[in-house]
Design a protein around this motif. Sequence first.
Motif, PDB file in Angstrom:
ATOM      1  N   VAL A  13     -16.942 -35.247  -0.444  1.00 52.43           N
ATOM      2  CA  VAL A  13     -17.166 -34.347   0.690  1.00 52.43           C
ATOM      3  C   VAL A  13     -18.014 -33.150   0.263  1.00 52.43           C
ATOM      4  N   PHE A  14     -17.708 -32.573  -0.895  1.00 53.01           N
ATOM      5  CA  PHE A  14     -18.497 -31.452  -1.388  1.00 53.01           C
ATOM      6  C   PHE A  14     -19.939 -31.864  -1.650  1.00 53.01           C
ATOM      7  N   SER A  15     -20.127 -33.062  -2.157  1.00 52.19           N
ATOM      8  CA  SER A  15     -21.480 -33.556  -2.401  1.00 52.19           C
ATOM      9  C   SER A  15     -22.268 -33.655  -1.098  1.00 52.19           C
ATOM     10  N   ILE A  16     -21.645 -34.159  -0.057  1.00 52.40           N
ATOM     11  CA  ILE A  16     -22.309 -34.283   1.238  1.00 52.40           C
ATOM     12  C   ILE A  16     -22.641 -32.901   1.805  1.00 52.40           C
ATOM     13  N   VAL A  17     -21.717 -31.962   1.659  1.00 54.12           N
ATOM     14  CA  VAL A  17     -21.952 -30.605   2.161  1.00 54.12           C
ATOM     15  C   VAL A  17     -23.124 -29.957   1.432  1.00 54.12           C
ATOM     16  N   PHE A  18     -23.179 -30.101   0.120  1.00 54.12           N
ATOM     17  CA  PHE A  18     -24.271 -29.495  -0.638  1.00 54.12           C
ATOM     18  C   PHE A  18     -25.609 -30.163  -0.328  1.00 54.12           C
ATOM     19  N   PHE A  19     -25.622 -31.490  -0.159  1.00 53.15           N
ATOM     20  CA  PHE A  19     -26.868 -32.170   0.221  1.00 53.15           C
ATOM     21  C   PHE A  19     -27.333 -31.717   1.605  1.00 53.15           C
ATOM     22  N   TYR A  20     -26.392 -31.521   2.524  1.00 53.39           N
ATOM     23  CA  TYR A  20     -26.741 -31.021   3.850  1.00 53.39           C
ATOM     24  C   TYR A  20     -27.359 -29.635   3.742  1.00 53.39           C
ATOM     25  N   ASN A  21     -26.793 -28.803   2.871  1.00 49.36           N
ATOM     26  CA  ASN A  21     -27.319 -27.462   2.670  1.00 49.36           C
ATOM     27  C   ASN A  21     -28.744 -27.519   2.124  1.00 49.36           C
ATOM     28  N   VAL A  22     -28.999 -28.400   1.183  1.00 54.29           N
ATOM     29  CA  VAL A  22     -30.344 -28.545   0.615  1.00 54.29           C
ATOM     30  C   VAL A  22     -31.338 -28.951   1.693  1.00 54.29           C
ATOM     31  N   VAL A  23     -30.977 -29.911   2.511  1.00 53.43           N
ATOM     32  CA  VAL A  23     -31.882 -30.396   3.555  1.00 53.43           C
ATOM     33  C   VAL A  23     -32.118 -29.325   4.611  1.00 53.43           C
ATOM     34  N   SER A  24     -31.069 -28.622   5.022  1.00 52.65           N
ATOM     35  CA  SER A  24     -31.235 -27.609   6.073  1.00 52.65           C
ATOM     36  C   SER A  24     -32.092 -26.436   5.591  1.00 52.65           C
ATOM     37  N   VAL A  25     -31.912 -26.004   4.352  1.00 54.88           N
ATOM     38  CA  VAL A  25     -32.739 -24.919   3.812  1.00 54.88           C
ATOM     39  C   VAL A  25     -34.183 -25.383   3.684  1.00 54.88           C
ATOM     40  N   TYR A  26     -34.376 -26.623   3.270  1.00 56.00           N
ATOM     41  CA  TYR A  26     -35.735 -27.145   3.124  1.00 56.00           C
ATOM     42  C   TYR A  26     -36.443 -27.233   4.484  1.00 56.00           C
ATOM     43  N   MET A  27     -35.709 -27.643   5.513  1.00 59.48           N
ATOM     44  CA  MET A  27     -36.313 -27.765   6.837  1.00 59.48           C
ATOM     45  C   MET A  27     -36.632 -26.386   7.435  1.00 59.48           C
ATOM     46  N   LYS A  28     -35.818 -25.384   7.174  1.00 58.58           N
ATOM     47  CA  LYS A  28     -36.044 -24.048   7.725  1.00 58.58           C
ATOM     48  C   LYS A  28     -37.133 -23.291   6.966  1.00 58.58           C
ATOM     49  N   GLY A  30     -38.771 -24.384   3.897  1.00 59.57           N
ATOM     50  CA  GLY A  30     -39.745 -25.158   3.136  1.00 59.57           C
ATOM     51  C   GLY A  30     -39.583 -25.030   1.632  1.00 59.57           C
ATOM     52  N   THR A  31     -38.469 -24.425   1.190  1.00 68.73           N
ATOM     53  CA  THR A  31     -38.214 -24.315  -0.241  1.00 68.73           C
ATOM     54  C   THR A  31     -37.029 -25.197  -0.615  1.00 68.73           C
ATOM     55  N   LEU A  32     -37.043 -25.659  -1.834  1.00 70.20           N
ATOM     56  CA  LEU A  32     -35.983 -26.522  -2.321  1.00 70.20           C
ATOM     57  C   LEU A  32     -34.933 -25.672  -3.034  1.00 70.20           C
ATOM     58  N   ASP A  33     -33.704 -25.757  -2.581  1.00 67.62           N
ATOM     59  CA  ASP A  33     -32.597 -25.002  -3.175  1.00 67.62           C
ATOM     60  C   ASP A  33     -32.055 -25.797  -4.365  1.00 67.62           C
ATOM     61  N   ILE A  34     -32.531 -25.451  -5.560  1.00 71.84           N
ATOM     62  CA  ILE A  34     -32.203 -26.202  -6.765  1.00 71.84           C
ATOM     63  C   ILE A  34     -30.719 -26.097  -7.107  1.00 71.84           C
ATOM     64  N   ALA A  35     -30.124 -24.930  -6.921  1.00 69.11           N
ATOM     65  CA  ALA A  35     -28.711 -24.748  -7.263  1.00 69.11           C
ATOM     66  C   ALA A  35     -27.814 -25.668  -6.433  1.00 69.11           C
ATOM     67  N   SER A  36     -28.056 -25.743  -5.148  1.00 65.03           N
ATOM     68  CA  SER A  36     -27.257 -26.624  -4.294  1.00 65.03           C
ATOM     69  C   SER A  36     -27.520 -28.090  -4.623  1.00 65.03           C
ATOM     70  N   LEU A  37     -28.744 -28.398  -4.964  1.00 64.79           N
ATOM     71  CA  LEU A  37     -29.079 -29.774  -5.334  1.00 64.79           C
ATOM     72  C   LEU A  37     -28.345 -30.188  -6.609  1.00 64.79           C
ATOM     73  N   LEU A  38     -28.286 -29.298  -7.583  1.00 62.52           N
ATOM     74  CA  LEU A  38     -27.572 -29.600  -8.823  1.00 62.52           C
ATOM     75  C   LEU A  38     -26.065 -29.704  -8.581  1.00 62.52           C
TER      76      LEU A  38
END
Length: 63
Positions: A13-28, A30-38
Amino acid sequence: MKLFKFFQYAYLVFSIVFFYNVVSVYMKEGTLDIASLLLAAAALFMFFFRKRFNKKIENKDDN
């Protein structure tokens, strides 16, 4: 033993939440959130690690 299975799926569940955070920040922005991705990758790794470990423990208890 059921508590261990709960935490195993909590990692997923935490993995899905963090991936969602990475995608939403990228869409808003245009930067990749490396910390959330890791963190998402680490949580996904821990899910599979705990799943394998729990299976070993169950097999050991059966013997």
